[in-house]
Write a protein that holds these residues in place. Structure first.
Motif, short mmCIF file in Angstrom:
data_model
loop_
_atom_site.label_atom_id
_atom_site.label_comp_id
_atom_site.label_asym_id
_atom_site.label_seq_id
_atom_site.Cartn_x
_atom_site.Cartn_y
_atom_site.Cartn_z
N MET A 1 46.14 -25.17 4.44
CA MET A 1 46.18 -26.25 3.45
C MET A 1 47.35 -27.17 3.75
N ALA B 1 45.79 -33.97 -3.84
CA ALA B 1 45.75 -32.51 -3.77
C ALA B 1 46.60 -31.88 -4.87
N GLU C 1 44.44 -30.67 -7.68
CA GLU C 1 43.44 -29.64 -7.40
C GLU C 1 43.95 -28.28 -7.82
N ALA D 1 40.96 -25.86 -4.16
CA ALA D 1 41.51 -26.07 -2.82
C ALA D 1 41.04 -24.96 -1.87
#
Length: 63
Positions: free
Chosen positions: A27, A35, A38, A43
């Motif tokens: 990630m 992000a 999320e 994710a």
């Protein structure tokens, strides 16, 4: 205690060093503004990662 319903932003607010763990799971977008909203479960799904293993690692368990 970190859980799958927490956002990436919430996790990083608890401990910025956890970015390394997230990146270790592929990630690399932890710095991306979108992000941050999320959840870990979302994710993990997008990145093909086992969410339970990710949460365990973020809580100090093994990857």
């Amino acid at each position: 205690m970190i859980n799958k319903d927490m956002t990436i932003g919430e996790v990083l607010k608890q401990d910025r060093n956890l970015a390394q763990t997230l990146m270790g799971f592929g990630m690399g977008c932890v710095g991306c503004p979108s992000a941050q909203a999320e959840t870990l479960a979302e994710a993990a799904s997008v990145h093909g990662v086992d969410a339970d293993a990710l949460v365990e690692a973020l809580n100090g368990g093994e990857k």
